[in-house]
Design a protein around this motif. Structure first.
Motif, mmCIF file in Angstrom:
data_model
loop_
_atom_site.group_PDB
_atom_site.id
_atom_site.type_symbol
_atom_site.label_atom_id
_atom_site.label_comp_id
_atom_site.label_asym_id
_atom_site.label_seq_id
_atom_site.Cartn_x
_atom_site.Cartn_y
_atom_site.Cartn_z
ATOM 1 N N GLY A 178 -51.563 -27.088 36.605
ATOM 2 C CA GLY A 178 -51.871 -26.045 35.638
ATOM 3 C C GLY A 178 -53.307 -26.029 35.187
ATOM 4 O O GLY A 178 -53.597 -25.787 34.008
ATOM 5 N N ARG A 209 -43.090 -33.899 33.869
ATOM 6 C CA ARG A 209 -43.363 -32.548 33.386
ATOM 7 C C ARG A 209 -42.341 -31.518 33.834
ATOM 8 O O ARG A 209 -42.293 -30.416 33.298
ATOM 9 N N GLU A 248 -42.512 -25.620 35.992
ATOM 10 C CA GLU A 248 -42.483 -24.253 35.493
ATOM 11 C C GLU A 248 -42.101 -23.355 36.665
ATOM 12 O O GLU A 248 -42.695 -23.438 37.748
ATOM 13 N N ASP A 268 -44.704 -21.589 38.823
ATOM 14 C CA ASP A 268 -45.749 -22.380 39.465
ATOM 15 C C ASP A 268 -45.362 -22.802 40.874
ATOM 16 O O ASP A 268 -45.652 -23.917 41.326
ATOM 17 N N ARG A 303 -40.541 -14.324 30.322
ATOM 18 C CA ARG A 303 -39.590 -15.286 29.769
ATOM 19 C C ARG A 303 -39.088 -14.793 28.414
ATOM 20 O O ARG A 303 -37.896 -14.825 28.133
ATOM 21 N N GLY A 315 -44.844 -16.268 28.132
ATOM 22 C CA GLY A 315 -44.145 -17.046 29.142
ATOM 23 C C GLY A 315 -43.641 -16.243 30.313
ATOM 24 O O GLY A 315 -43.453 -15.031 30.232
ATOM 25 N N ASP A 316 -43.427 -16.961 31.435
ATOM 26 C CA ASP A 316 -42.937 -16.348 32.666
ATOM 27 C C ASP A 316 -41.626 -16.984 33.088
ATOM 28 O O ASP A 316 -41.346 -18.156 32.803
ATOM 29 N N ALA A 317 -40.843 -16.216 33.795
ATOM 30 C CA ALA A 317 -39.638 -16.699 34.463
ATOM 31 C C ALA A 317 -39.616 -16.084 35.854
ATOM 32 O O ALA A 317 -40.429 -15.218 36.181
ATOM 33 N N TYR A 357 -41.661 -25.761 46.002
ATOM 34 C CA TYR A 357 -42.665 -26.520 45.254
ATOM 35 C C TYR A 357 -43.011 -27.742 46.102
ATOM 36 O O TYR A 357 -42.157 -28.608 46.343
ATOM 37 N N ALA A 417 -36.623 -20.216 34.014
ATOM 38 C CA ALA A 417 -37.878 -20.476 33.309
ATOM 39 C C ALA A 417 -38.446 -21.849 33.638
ATOM 40 O O ALA A 417 -39.654 -21.990 33.882
ATOM 41 N N HIS A 418 -37.599 -22.889 33.647
ATOM 42 C CA HIS A 418 -38.113 -24.250 33.786
ATOM 43 C C HIS A 418 -37.049 -25.120 34.432
ATOM 44 O O HIS A 418 -35.850 -24.916 34.244
#
Length: 939
Positions: free
Chosen positions: A783, A824, A827, A830, A842, A847-849, A862, A933-934
């Motif tokens: 990030g 962590r 996200e 990412d 999000r 925020g993003d989703a 990822y 979201a996460h």
């Protein structure tokens, strides 16, 4: 007793800092007065001696919409000059004309909504003419120069206050008020934000205007990026002005909020300071703001924050100190600058030696734009005009130049055997013409002072042009276009097609044994009535199209009698590709291809000159010479003639890739330039003409490249020599690429350029100082920006593909490290790679989703995720309903997480057991309309 003069209030004291003066003025305004300031048309406050103020004055390439002004080349043409010094001088001239015009017309505003810094990612974008380049570095260089010119050079006061358009990731007109641009973090930071950032950091930007579209599912007018990014780039109080009607769109079209009070409050809290909505009527916006205050959605402090930013701009403009810089209007210097800009914007795409033309050359100039000087939606009214035909007449003499427009000449026969007829007009033309013969734009369309069309036995022969997509214009012999006014009647009344809704375009539709002539502005067919020809839903006339002459026949005759043919082709900026309308193809319209083929068949010495707001896909093989220029403003024809004659050597460069075929293009709404391999940065195909391409009448050699790293800077130098026999400009371009990147990086990326004039035999040493930050990329694993250590190739040449010198520097940096997912998590947005997904909001504020497209199935990857000594559980924060399957390295599914039904913003946590240790690639398969979201991992 002598009356005492009231003390000067602090906000009127020019010796105090602006911040203290704004504090004082804010304290004197009532809440109602402050609320009233937040509409585009802020009223006067007479008790304090404060004048009315409005945000917004269009000035993209000259002062627009306010009558006659100096008209410079379109923005994409200014980008094609690759010359920040020139563009700064253009901005300076435009700002002086703004001040001069305001002195005689208070409607002219000093808060200019220019330039447009949206990147020209996709060449079918209807507003391609408004941007500078597909490259963020070149865009920011040109935009910075223009804003510096618009700001002026006074140490304290600004001549005008520029607002950048349109924040953010806006490159489509199709569904522009409801479509969402899915922008992954790397694209956001490395591409879309970058042009805005570098321009804002240069210090001459007063603010930005959000775009109509949504980004990652959230409307730009409530974008958290205004707070998280824009306002961190400068200490100035930047003013955010909404686009026209966009505040209402939040409820009416996007349905993002339930009430206008809620939407207006959310926009203001996100950072919108001036609401452009409902024209000059401020009552609706004021009522919504007052309603939001009453509902507790806003506080007076929130209102103060927005008003402060607006007042900051007004103080910088000198409004409260009586500063009123004397402007200059239509000066010899401005006219010369318009010609210089038009000359520098011309790009020579191909030349086998036919150009430049000898003085005694007999020329046939043909084509639909050969005797046109087109304006666009953001142009001023021409004070002076130069078409290619006029320029060639002036340069070569009328006796050496022949002209054939290439239009089809037709009559339209009605069912009873009569023909459409244009009655003679008795009015004097000087009633609708202003200074030096410029037509008043208010009278170009909608005129009712001319007689409507009728029918008679002989009829009128019209010039018919098919601009593509079967969209036609019809022009009477006196040069006026058929147009429809509010009363529905057809008249030959328009000087050019134009207007927000063009009233001069038609379509011939096959019907029974003839054609309906449908007016596209109203959607109604043409009907012949006793009181004249009109458009109406009932009683449509069926016409027979009688062709008196094909355009290509006239072109062939003129071409056969000439030494060289100059075909001038391109677009009308109000038709097929403009604001509200994207193009559908890169191809030239069929009518213009016919003209080009006829010219080439009659005379192989054919020069194709494209005058257009965007690229085309053409076949240059049979053509000995091809040039391109954007619509070049008032001096376009003179500039073109001087280049054709060799009075100056062309040195414009393409500011965007010209693709060979529609098949090379991504989907219009695919904003992932990395994953979609878009623009010269990532495109792996063979372009028709590459980014940065442009030829010269001279030749240049590059030599003696040197590169060294000192501290935080890479120093690059090389020599450039004019090895030709004419004085010419060269645009030297410096690119870089990571030689061994750990992630997908650009094939090459522009880091610097220089336009320089050299006489024959002259040599110059060019030097560039590149900060190490120019070599960084956005590392989604952590990030943050990261400079990857290793070798970087430096590529120097005349275009992105014409590389003349190469060298390599090795940079120290931060090595790649696995994602610390045990600490962590991930996200969702990412990802390193994806298929079948899009990024969404999000929450409505930040925020993003990530969700599968249309609720289907998608996959996220990822890379290099470090699970440490081991994890035993995976948890997901998710809304909606669906299934998430997790696997490692593409292997079998290790965990399946079923999400319960919920609303799109009602996030829940779902967990499952998993056994993983060490470093692996994580694959997530998403099914159904869920929002991820996460992802977290624990042991």
């Amino acid at each position: 007793m002598t009356a005492q003069t009231p003390p000067t209030p602090p906000f009127r004291d020019p010796h105090l800092p602006f911040a203290k003066r704004i504090d004082d003025l804010l304290s004197r305004l009532t809440l109602d007065e402050k609320v009233s300031f937040l509409h585009q048309f802020a009223p006067a406050v007479e008790r304090l001696g404060i004048a009315a103020f409005r945000t917004g004055q269009e000035a993209l390439h000259g002062v627009a919409w306010m009558g006659p002004a100096t008209v410079f080349p379109q923005a994409v043409g200014l980008g094609a000059t690759w010359n920040p010094d020139l563009v700064r001088r253009v901005g300076d001239a435009v700002s002086k004309e703004v001040r001069a015009m305001r002195a005689r017309d208070e409607r002219v505003g000093l808060n200019v909504w220019s330039p447009t810094v949206n990147l020209l990612r996709h060449p079918l974008w209807g507003r391609n003419e408004e941007g500078y380049s597909e490259d963020p570095k070149l865009t920011s260089a040109i935009a910075t120069a223009y804003t510096l010119g618009l700001r002026g050079d006074h140490p304290t006061y600004w001549r005008t206050a520029p607002v950048l358009k349109h924040w953010l990731a806006h490159n489509n007109e199709t569904d522009r008020a409801t479509s969402s641009s899915s922008v992954r973090p790397r694209v956001l930071h490395e591409y879309d934000l970058r042009a805005f950032r570098e321009t804002a950091e240069a210090g001459a930007v007063a603010g930005v205007m959000p775009a109509y579209n949504l980004v990652n599912g959230r409307p730009n007018h409530v974008s958290p990026y205004l707070r998280e990014h824009l306002r961190t780039w400068t200490d100035e109080d930047l003013l955010v002005c909404s686009d026209a009607g966009a505040p209402s769109n939040l409820v009416d079209f996007e349905h993002y909020f339930d009430t206008h009070e809620e939407g207006t409050a959310a926009a203001l809290l996100a950072g919108v300071d001036s609401f452009t909505d409902h024209g000059t009527d401020s009552t609706k916006i004021v009522a919504r703001l007052q309603g939001a205050l009453a509902q507790g959605r806003l506080t007076e402090a929130d209102i103060d924050t927005a008003v402060r930013r607006q007042l900051s701009v007004r103080f910088r403009l000198g409004e409260f100190d009586g500063y009123d810089e004397t402007g200059a209007f239509d000066t010899p210097e401005h006219r010369a600058l318009a010609q210089e800009a038009a000359e520098q914007a011309i790009v020579l795409l191909r030349n086998d030696g036919l150009l430049p033309l000898a003085p005694d050359t007999r020329i046939a100039v043909v084509g639909l734009l050969a005797d046109e000087c087109k304006l666009d939606w953001y142009s001023g009214t021409l004070l002076h005009r130069s078409t290619p035909l006029e320029g060639l007449y002036e340069r070569f003499g009328t006796e050496r130049v022949q002209f054939a427009e290439g239009v089809d000449r037709v009559l339209l026969r009605t069912g009873d055997g009569t023909f459409l007829h244009v009655p003679p007009a008795e009015e004097a033309d000087d009633q609708v013409r202003g200074a030096e013969g410029a037509l008043d734009p208010a009278l170009l369309a909608g005129r009712t002072d001319l007689p409507p069309l009728t029918t008679d036995a002989t009829g009128t022969e019209f010039a018919l042009v098919d601009w593509g997509e079967d969209i036609l214009t019809l022009r009477a012999p006196d040069g006026r276009y058929l147009s429809v006014a509010d009363d529905g009647y057809l008249r030959a009344s328009a000087d050019q097609p134009g207007g927000w809704i063009v009233q001069e375009t038609f379509r011939l539709e096959t019907h029974e044994n003839g054609h309906l002539l449908r007016h596209l502005g109203t959607g109604h067919p043409v009907s012949v009535a006793a009181d004249g020809v009109k458009v109406a839903e009932e009683n449509p006339e069926i016409f027979e199209l009688v062709v008196a002459e094909r355009g290509e026949d006239a072109v062939a005759r003129a071409a056969a009698e000439a030494d060289v043919v100059v075909v001038v082709a391109g677009n009308d900026p109000h038709i097929n590709g403009r604001e509200t309308e994207d193009r559908t193809t890169l191809r030239l319209p069929a009518h213009q291809e016919r003209i080009l083929r006829a010219a080439r068949a009659a005379n192989p010495h054919t020069v194709l000159t494209l005058v257009s707001a965007y690229p085309y896909a053409i076949d240059p093989g049979p053509l000995p010479a091809v040039l391109w220029t954007a619509h070049g403003g008032q001096a376009a024809g003179t500039a073109l003639a001087r280049v054709l004659a060799g009075d100056i050597s062309p040195a414009g460069r393409l500011p965007q890739t010209w693709y060979a075929d529609d098949a090379d293009l991504p989907d219009l709404l695919d904003y992932d330039v990395i994953g979609g391999r878009q623009t010269y940065l990532y495109f792996e195909g063979t372009p028709l003409f590459p980014f940065g391409h442009g030829l010269s009448y001279a030749s240049f050699s590059y030599a003696d490249v040197q590169a060294r790293v000192e501290g935080d800077t890479v120093h690059v130098s090389f020599t450039l020599t004019n090895t030709g026999d004419v004085t010419a400009d060269e645009v030297a371009q410096l690119y870089a690429r990571a030689a061994d990147p750990s992630v997908v990086r650009p094939r090459r990326e522009l880091l610097g350029h220089r336009r320089i004039t050299l006489t024959p035999g002259a040599t110059a040493e060019l030097t560039f100082e590149l900060p190490l930050t120019a070599f960084e990329f956005w590392d989604v694993a952590h990030g943050s920006w990261r400079l990857e250590p290793g070798p970087y190739d430096l590529l120097i040449g005349a275009s992105s593909e014409d590389i003349r010198l190469r060298t390599t520097v090795t940079l120290d940096g931060e090595p790649a490290a696995p994602r610390p997912v045990a600490e962590r998590g991930l996200e969702a947005a990412d990802f390193d790679e994806q298929s079948g997904t899009e990024i969404v909001d999000r929450t409505k504020t930040s925020g993003d989703a990530v969700t599968p497209v249309a609720g289907g199935t998608g996959e996220l990857i990822y890379r290099a995720c470090d699970f440490g000594p081991g994890v035993t559980e995976v948890t997901v924060q998710v809304a909606g309903e669906g299934t998430i399957e997790l696997s490692l390295d593409g292997g079998p599914t290790l965990a399946t997480l079923q999400t319960p039904p919920s609303g799109p913003y009602d996030y829940t946590t779902v967990d499952a057991g998993i056994v993983a240790e060490g470093v692996h690639d994580v694959h997530l398969r998403l099914r159904g309309p869920l929002r991820l979201a996460h992802v977290g991992f624990s042991g």
